[in-house]
Design a protein around this motif. Sequence first.
Motif, PDB file in Angstrom:
ATOM      1  N   THR A 467      25.712  66.958  41.506  1.00 47.15           N
ATOM      2  CA  THR A 467      27.267  66.189  41.810  1.00 47.15           C
ATOM      3  C   THR A 467      26.568  64.770  40.890  1.00 47.15           C
ATOM      4  OG1 THR A 467      28.017  66.653  43.578  1.00 47.15           O
ATOM      5  CG2 THR A 467      29.007  65.061  42.907  1.00 47.15           C
ATOM      6  N   LEU A 468      27.288  64.699  39.756  1.00 44.22           N
ATOM      7  CA  LEU A 468      27.331  63.192  38.809  1.00 44.22           C
ATOM      8  C   LEU A 468      28.647  62.213  39.952  1.00 44.22           C
ATOM      9  CD1 LEU A 468      26.415  61.376  36.414  1.00 44.22           C
ATOM     10  CD2 LEU A 468      27.007  62.547  35.051  1.00 44.22           C
ATOM     11  N   THR A 469      28.760  61.177  39.641  1.00 47.81           N
ATOM     12  CA  THR A 469      29.693  60.349  40.304  1.00 47.81           C
ATOM     13  C   THR A 469      29.101  59.396  39.383  1.00 47.81           C
ATOM     14  OG1 THR A 469      29.890  61.265  42.332  1.00 47.81           O
ATOM     15  CG2 THR A 469      31.133  59.019  42.240  1.00 47.81           C
ATOM     16  N   GLY A 470      30.559  58.560  39.083  1.00 47.21           N
ATOM     17  CA  GLY A 470      30.356  57.080  37.984  1.00 47.21           C
ATOM     18  C   GLY A 470      31.823  56.194  38.851  1.00 47.21           C
ATOM     19  N   GLY A 471      31.899  55.082  38.921  1.00 51.71           N
ATOM     20  CA  GLY A 471      33.130  54.328  39.658  1.00 51.71           C
ATOM     21  C   GLY A 471      33.437  53.263  38.656  1.00 51.71           C
ATOM     22  N   LEU A 472      34.620  52.477  38.633  1.00 49.65           N
ATOM     23  CA  LEU A 472      34.422  51.316  37.749  1.00 49.65           C
ATOM     24  C   LEU A 472      35.614  50.604  38.637  1.00 49.65           C
ATOM     25  CD1 LEU A 472      35.248  52.095  34.167  1.00 49.65           C
ATOM     26  CD2 LEU A 472      32.544  50.552  35.292  1.00 49.65           C
ATOM     27  N   ARG A 473      35.653  49.064  39.008  1.00 45.57           N
ATOM     28  CA  ARG A 473      36.410  48.050  39.359  1.00 45.57           C
ATOM     29  C   ARG A 473      36.376  46.980  38.517  1.00 45.57           C
ATOM     30  NH1 ARG A 473      37.979  48.369  45.037  1.00 45.57           N
ATOM     31  NH2 ARG A 473      39.555  47.375  45.037  1.00 45.57           N
ATOM     32  N   HIS A 474      37.909  47.054  38.294  1.00 49.55           N
ATOM     33  CA  HIS A 474      38.161  45.599  37.926  1.00 49.55           C
ATOM     34  C   HIS A 474      38.721  44.818  38.370  1.00 49.55           C
ATOM     35  CE1 HIS A 474      40.833  42.557  34.886  1.00 49.55           C
ATOM     36  NE2 HIS A 474      39.955  43.003  34.376  1.00 49.55           N
ATOM     37  N   TYR A 475      38.332  43.535  38.557  1.00 47.75           N
ATOM     38  CA  TYR A 475      38.939  42.554  39.802  1.00 47.75           C
ATOM     39  C   TYR A 475      39.082  41.473  38.317  1.00 47.75           C
ATOM     40  CZ  TYR A 475      34.726  40.332  38.723  1.00 47.75           C
ATOM     41  OH  TYR A 475      33.181  39.330  37.928  1.00 47.75           O
ATOM     42  N   ASP A 476      40.528  40.918  39.079  1.00 45.85           N
ATOM     43  CA  ASP A 476      41.302  39.799  39.007  1.00 45.85           C
ATOM     44  C   ASP A 476      41.543  38.820  39.547  1.00 45.85           C
ATOM     45  OD1 ASP A 476      42.641  37.443  37.774  1.00 45.85           O
ATOM     46  OD2 ASP A 476      43.512  38.854  36.107  1.00 45.85           O
ATOM     47  N   TYR A 477      40.671  37.142  40.094  1.00 48.25           N
ATOM     48  CA  TYR A 477      41.395  36.535  41.241  1.00 48.25           C
ATOM     49  C   TYR A 477      41.528  35.416  40.692  1.00 48.25           C
ATOM     50  CZ  TYR A 477      36.873  34.044  42.053  1.00 48.25           C
ATOM     51  OH  TYR A 477      35.326  33.056  40.831  1.00 48.25           O
ATOM     52  N   GLU A 478      42.042  34.711  41.599  1.00 47.99           N
ATOM     53  CA  GLU A 478      42.543  33.385  41.653  1.00 47.99           C
ATOM     54  C   GLU A 478      42.511  32.134  42.964  1.00 47.99           C
ATOM     55  OE1 GLU A 478      45.880  31.387  38.782  1.00 47.99           O
ATOM     56  OE2 GLU A 478      46.732  30.554  41.107  1.00 47.99           O
ATOM     57  N   LYS A 479      41.981  31.906  42.874  1.00 53.48           N
ATOM     58  CA  LYS A 479      41.470  30.354  44.232  1.00 53.48           C
ATOM     59  C   LYS A 479      41.911  28.834  44.545  1.00 53.48           C
ATOM     60  CE  LYS A 479      38.135  31.670  46.995  1.00 53.48           C
ATOM     61  NZ  LYS A 479      36.940  31.840  47.230  1.00 53.48           N
ATOM     62  N   ARG A 480      43.063  28.429  44.782  1.00 55.49           N
ATOM     63  CA  ARG A 480      43.238  26.864  44.731  1.00 55.49           C
ATOM     64  C   ARG A 480      42.373  26.184  45.889  1.00 55.49           C
ATOM     65  NH1 ARG A 480      47.152  25.815  40.972  1.00 55.49           N
ATOM     66  NH2 ARG A 480      47.870  27.887  39.781  1.00 55.49           N
ATOM     67  N   SER A 481      42.386  24.813  45.756  1.00 58.90           N
ATOM     68  CA  SER A 481      42.046  24.340  47.376  1.00 58.90           C
ATOM     69  C   SER A 481      42.184  23.141  46.709  1.00 58.90           C
ATOM     70  CB  SER A 481      40.690  24.691  47.294  1.00 58.90           C
ATOM     71  OG  SER A 481      40.163  23.794  48.008  1.00 58.90           O
ATOM     72  N   SER A 482      43.220  22.804  48.246  1.00 58.18           N
ATOM     73  CA  SER A 482      43.625  21.576  48.206  1.00 58.18           C
ATOM     74  C   SER A 482      43.275  20.868  48.940  1.00 58.18           C
ATOM     75  CB  SER A 482      45.260  21.533  47.372  1.00 58.18           C
ATOM     76  OG  SER A 482      46.318  22.372  48.341  1.00 58.18           O
ATOM     77  N   GLY A 483      43.366  19.419  49.473  1.00 60.65           N
ATOM     78  CA  GLY A 483      43.119  18.631  50.342  1.00 60.65           C
ATOM     79  C   GLY A 483      43.334  16.829  50.054  1.00 60.65           C
TER      80      GLY A 483
END
Length: 778
Positions: A467-483
């Motif tokens: 059994t040959l398994t291949g996987g991919l994941r594309h991620y896209d994030y945005e993080k904001r910080s305020s104070g």
Amino acid sequence: MSDLKKDGLCRSASLLIVGAGLLLTSAAHGSEGEAADAAGPTGSDIVVTSLRRDSTLQDAPAAITALGAQDLVRKGVADFHDYYRSVPSLQITDNPVSPGASRISLRGIWAAGESTVGLYYGDTPVTGPAGSTADAGQQMPNLNLFDVGRVEVLRGPQGTLYGSGSVGGTIRVLFVQPDATKFGGHVEAEGSATHGGDASGYLRGALNIPLVENTLALRVVGGVQEIGGYVDNVAVGRKNANSGSVSGGRAILAWTPSPNFSLTGTAVYQESQQDSNSAWYQRLGSKAYRTDGALLVPYEDKFKLFSATANWTLPFGKLTATSSWYKWDIVRNVDVTAGFQTVASLGLFCQAYSASVTPCTPAQQANYRTYINNSLPAAFHQPLGLETQTHELRLASPGGGVVDWTVGLFYEKRDDYIDSYTSVGDSATGELIDPRVVYNGYSTGETNLKQFSQFAEVSVRPIEKLTLTGGLRHYDYEKRSSGQVLESNYVYGSFAGPATGVKTADNGWVGKVNLAYEFSRSVMGYVQWAQGFRPGGVNRISATNLPSSLLVYGSDAVDSYEGGLKASFGGGRYTFNGAVFQIDWVDIQSTLNWPPAFRIVANAGQARIRGLELEGTARPFPGFTLEGGLSYIPEAKLTRGQADGAAVTPTAQTGIKGDRLPYTARFNGTAAVQYDWRLNDRLGAFARADIAYRGGVANEFRPTYNVYERLPAFTEVNVRVGVETEGWGLHLFVKNLTNAVGAVNVQSTLTPLDPGRLERQLGTIRPRTVGADVSYRF
């Protein structure tokens, strides 16, 4: 919790009495044999779903440890701290200063920032708030594990199927689901006594209610627990100061209108509180469990979760949709009295306090010391929390064909907050003064994370047994910080000013390739390359001298190379699983101290981890079970120093090439032996012993750093015996039989401003605890 201290033993006894009454009442209505269903399969027969499709433990080409319902009962598991020592390379380090703060790691991937291990309750990934130090991974919700069907621990990065935060692995806690075919339930009560501490006890119950036969069912779970303290605060004369309580429950409603469709809704609520932290100083006695902290630092939290999961079986695959929302509110306190005293003696921010353009005069220094001393004893009072929603849609092929596949979409929105200010305490009692008064340093802040990803995994069987398994994941994030700092703190150097905000964002790909071969019906081997990542973030501190290059830190990532072997013999009576691995970790998110007394996260250094994991089970004759496991990580070191090529100024703290990773033991081992036998046709008995060895670790990279400490290895022994019928059970147990001082975390100074003050403030496992529990299933 003063009532607990006065009446802990009576309450624990009452819980047992009430529980026994419930058992007798239930017995009068007969037993429907729910025990057999709840116990479920063990060993190689356990069906796991962590790879997003059903397979038995031995058929899954990955390093997985699964604890079924019966395993959890036999081990006496109530929460994370009861089972993590049974899993190779799984480590939990409790923060000794802050109650409720625990960091989970696998295979030596231990670091600040986002969590390094994905924690799932059902299909919901949960994590802690970022707090004031951008360190979401330091606090993980520890929900009660009563009426849990299975715990699955996947070791190694799970970036393609589980996304961000699973660089070390993933833990899935799966609750027992409603059954629409029969009414039933179970109740359980426990009482225990801890060496040198207060008594503890709990009462829990679960009820399964069919609402529409074979179609609609409800399962409700609830319980209360009181936890006796064992750390004495000798400064304020409070014995067993770290007492606490936990209460809550959950409800699961399952609707199955047809064999091809199901809809399940889950609601969870839990609240916890602790009178003070469990840190103590060995300078007051090597096994005395004593502290002389100026204040009691109470902790409380409230966690609630709502989720819905729909499964629809189509001709070409199974469609699964999940939506979750959870909210976690925490109030924590940190004793900073010693740090304030140090600053008062140094006069560090006297000039700023006095609004002087020249160094402080003796009179100004005296006024500055008065300003600080008026706040003593002092604590940072910090309400914080988060609100998160997650949604996932995935479609998986039926399975078992030449080609199997899974595709999906994932979205997360997380909003967290923190308020922080200095609160004054009563030096005589150690209690914080109510109502809380803002003495100085009032700041507020929030962090917002949005991430969206798409993933796919395909398995191909070009020839039989391969059994040959291949996987991919594309991620896209945005993080904001305020104070914003609303009121200046002239002790640690944060000054009032306008609100500020910073944003960071990133996107990319992670992949996986797995090659598995079945050498025979009982032996399978695999090799795997897998990646994982953690989102970067923004440091939200009030120091005025933090350079712009350190305001934002980026993602870190791992590449893992693994080979494994799984074997079972004698019809499953003997199993053996082993894995060797190498992990390359780049742009590590590391905690750095920033003067005068702040902590930040920065991308600093690279590391390589090489190790071996083994697990085995033997059942040579009926009733006898022998289990064992170990992890050996001879290499876990920086291959690039923290300051090499990074915007980090070298200090005595900064790790250099060759330094070993903190809290990463070379060797951990576990063994268990259990024997079950029949006393008569109705009554069975068992005896079990669990032994866990944890190797020594260090708390910092640099051995020359003034707060570097080595925590010694320790061995924990738990013993449990019981008698059971089909419906009821009585168990006696001893946890930490040898009364070992098992140190799992240390903070060696109360403030970085005093480099000569080594306190060795320990967080340890609970001292020897003896108890009994009774249960009944109907």
